[in-house]
Write an enzyme that holds these catalytic residues in place. Structure first.
Site, PDB file in Angstrom:
ATOM      1  N   ASP A 110     108.600 -57.393  42.263  1.00  0.00           N
ATOM      2  CA  ASP A 110     108.334 -57.715  43.088  1.00  0.00           C
ATOM      3  C   ASP A 110     106.619 -57.234  43.910  1.00  0.00           C
ATOM      4  O   ASP A 110     106.012 -55.559  43.642  1.00  0.00           O
ATOM      5  CB  ASP A 110     109.004 -56.711  44.497  1.00  0.00           C
ATOM      6  CG  ASP A 110     108.923 -57.649  45.979  1.00  0.00           C
ATOM      7  OD1 ASP A 110     109.651 -58.636  45.624  1.00  0.00           O
ATOM      8  OD2 ASP A 110     108.390 -56.465  47.053  1.00  0.00           O
ATOM      9  N   GLU A 156     106.440 -61.556  40.072  1.00  0.00           N
ATOM     10  CA  GLU A 156     106.559 -61.778  40.680  1.00  0.00           C
ATOM     11  C   GLU A 156     104.914 -62.098  41.917  1.00  0.00           C
ATOM     12  O   GLU A 156     105.116 -60.945  42.882  1.00  0.00           O
ATOM     13  CB  GLU A 156     107.739 -61.477  42.511  1.00  0.00           C
ATOM     14  CG  GLU A 156     107.778 -62.588  42.905  1.00  0.00           C
ATOM     15  CD  GLU A 156     107.789 -61.779  44.501  1.00  0.00           C
ATOM     16  OE1 GLU A 156     107.866 -62.493  45.899  1.00  0.00           O
ATOM     17  OE2 GLU A 156     106.688 -60.818  44.423  1.00  0.00           O
TER      18      GLU A 156
END
Length: 654
Positions: free
Chosen positions: A384, A413
């Site tokens: 993330d 990401e």
């Protein structure tokens, strides 16, 4: 470079060789360079490559490119995971020099007297070649040398055996004045690093029950989530990605739709990690136990898939790190710890990491956490927001993990600046989210794919039509045809693609003025009626299943280097192909970007890119509808998005 001849512009070389290039097992990796020499003597170029254990593979002879440009091209195909290296060598090729000269002189009408020295010199070269060629060819080379020296034979009889050695001495050349480049590295991953289909869902929503105003009545568990796995496998997915499964912070917990004040029943965001129940190495107690998670992993593997785990390096205010390692965070002037902000947005439920206070202790703790999950069987991490963490940390962590577990993969990401996205790929990330979602015209997509192809040696794309955070306006307003269009583009253009659950139900309602889903699953339980959607026919699942089966059945779709675009005279249409050199499998796609109107177009195909001559006719079989057409270089195409927004053809030679 050390030696006699210049060797320049070697590829693949990432940042002048500072980082290893990327490949997967079985991939044909192009190697190229520019090399030249003075005069008219023949130059040869080859690749010497070494496997992860340092063993030398048979060298690959490189072939010249366009005449006059001094470019050389070759292919290598690694067959094991690990760090490979290669060097490029340039050398004088006396056989080719001799052969070229003799052919020209004979063509100019010169006879035995003129070629006496040439024949003697050629025999000397073949004497050297005898020591190089495989044993089974030695007698043939000796006989050719003897013929060159036999003054009783005609000129044709003397030179023909030597001239016929061209192919043999291309593969096993006499090499003189060898020049060698520095060593370049290629990190080779398992094939799933390039070819994969991801499905994201929240375990807590599967088997959950909610009451009025989305008040949770029953929380999903790993056991109830496992009941969803057969349907995911049946759709053809091979990676099951789970948002964070750790305890969720209770202090400053966010409520439904990211409201600042949560109700007592609200479940909070999984990305607000940590509470008195544990941190990044713990399981959210409502999901189950560590044993339950291991059972979920085993069930996933039994169905031919694997679990990808979220690695979100941030903490809730009540994360154990806040007490045990407060130096991992930033302390403000008033003594409080700074929460995350992206002005004007505020994330009071999340403390970002500070990478400068105690870097060594921080990196060691995160490495411990990652290896904890690797030891539970996790081999893929979806990271993330890696662009908000120190780049040198990833440059340390990813190779460190791969030292003992080279099969571990990392998906970035990182929806951020191109330099950062490329940089993360260079320092080790296996795959990356991309700007695919925002490329909404045929021209934009073609131009963007060109950028991705140019960076494939260090950044592999993974295309997602949607995520829990991203519901593009094209899906908000385009209706079912647009859902099909974006799914076709993601699954056919990129070897790796993914989707967030709900796409197959055409979920399209956004929070007003945003690209985020209303009633976002990040902040609440969201049980879905999968069976009801299937019964009513209001499901994209059969279409997704068809696309994933097409991908599995056609090896051309497993690669990205083979992507080629073809001309079509309608700007609403995109035409592209992929061809697998080993199997000859060729896939040709024509897709519309217009979800509302019928579009006509005329294609002009680059026939050699399809493995065909310019004049050939061929059969195309639509893998979605089963329709068959006879095609050539020029073809008329009609696409009605309400019937079928794309043709996915497999070519058959007539």
């Amino acid at each position: 470079m050390t030696g006699r001849f210049p060797i320049e512009d070697v590829t693949p070389s990432v940042s002048c060789g500072r980082y290893p290039a990327k490949a997967v097992v079985g991939e044909l990796v192009p190697v190229s360079c520019v090399s030249y020499r003075e005069g008219h003597h023949a130059l040869g170029v080859n690749v010497v490559w070494r496997g992860p254990d340092g063993e030398t593979e048979p060298f690959t002879r490189m072939r010249p490119g366009e005449p006059g440009l001094d470019q050389w091209h070759g292919m290598i195909r690694p067959d094991r995971v690990g760090r490979w290296t290669f060097t490029v060598e340039a050398f004088e090729d006396p056989y080719r020099t001799w052969r070229d000269a003799v052919v020209k002189k004979i063509g100019a009408g010169q006879g035995l007297e003129d070629l006496a020295n040439d024949l003697a010199e050629g025999a000397d070269v073949l004497d050297l070649a005898v020591k190089i060629v495989p044993q089974e060819h030695e007698d043939r080379v000796r006989a050719a040398a003897a013929a060159l020296r036999d003054e009783q034979m005609s000129l044709f009889a003397r030179v023909s055996p030597a001239l016929d050695l061209e192919d043999l001495l291309w593969q096993h050349p006499v090499r003189q004045q060898v020049t060698t480049t520095r060593s370049y590295a290629i990190w080779v991953d398992r094939q799933r690093a390039l070819y994969s289909a991801w499905y994201e869902f929240f375990p807590r929503s599967e088997g959950a029950e909610i009451g009025p105003d989305a008040i949770p009545i029953k929380h999903g568990t790993f056991a109830t989530a496992a009941e969803r796995l057969p349907a995911i496998a049946a759709m053809g997915f091979d990676v099951v990605y789970l948002p964070p499964i750790h305890p969720i912070g209770k202090i400053n917990r966010k409520g439904r739709n990211n409201t600042l004040v949560a109700r007592p029943e609200d479940v909070g965001s999984p990305w607000a990690i940590g509470s008195d129940e544990g941190g990044h190495d713990a399981i959210h107690p409502q999901l189950g136990t560590l044993d339950d998670f291991r059972a979920f992993i085993r069930r996933t593997e039994d169905l031919g898939m694997e679990v990808a785990m979220d690695l979100a390096l941030q903490a809730a205010p009540d994360h154990p790190w806040v007490r045990s390692h407060p130096q991992f965070f930033t302390t403000r002037a008033d003594g409080t710890i700074a929460y995350a902000e992206n002005p004007p947005k505020k994330y009071q439920d999340i403390y970002p990491i500070n990478w400068d206070n105690d870097y060594r202790a921080l990196r060691d703790e995160i490495y411990r956490v990652v290896m904890h999950w690797v030891n539970q069987g996790i081999k893929i991490f979806r990271v993330d927001n890696p662009h908000t963490k120190a780049v040198n940390f990833w440059q340390w962590l990813i190779p460190k993990v791969k030292e003992t577990d080279p099969d571990v993969l990392f998906l970035a990401e990182a929806f951020t600046r191109p330099a950062m996205m490329n940089g993360l790929g260079k320092v080790g990330f296996t795959q990356s989210y991309t700007y695919f979602t925002w490329r909404t015209t045929a021209w934009e997509m073609r131009e963007y794919m060109g950028q991705l192809l140019a960076s494939l040696d260090w950044m592999r794309p993974n295309f997602w039509p949607n995520t829990p955070d991203i519901l593009h306006e094209s899906l908000q307003h385009g209706g079912p045809p647009m859902f099909k269009i974006r799914t076709v583009l993601a699954s056919m253009l990129s070897p790796s693609w993914g989707m967030y659950s709900g796409l197959e139900l055409f979920e399209h309602v956004a929070r007003p003025g945003s690209e985020e889903y209303i009633d976002n699953e990040k902040f609440e339980l969201k049980p879905r009626d999968w069976a009801g959607a299937e019964r009513s026919g209001r499901s994209l699942a059969p279409y997704i299943t068809r696309l994933n089966r097409i991908r599995a059945a056609n090896p051309a779709l497993h690669w990205l280097r083979n992507l080629r675009f073809h001309e079509v005279d309608n700007g609403a249409l995109l035409c592209f192909s992929k061809r697998d050199a080993d199997s000859g499998n060729t896939v040709l796609v024509v897709v519309t970007f217009d979800a509302s109107n019928v579009q006509w177009g005329n294609t002009t195909l680059n026939m050699p890119e399809l493995g065909l001559d310019w004049h050939e006719r061929f059969t195309v079989v639509d893998q979605i509808t089963g329709a068959t057409y006879e095609w050539g270089q020029h073809n008329a195409v009609r696409i009605d998005p309400y019937v079928e927004p794309a043709h996915v053809f497999v070519l058959q030679r007539n």
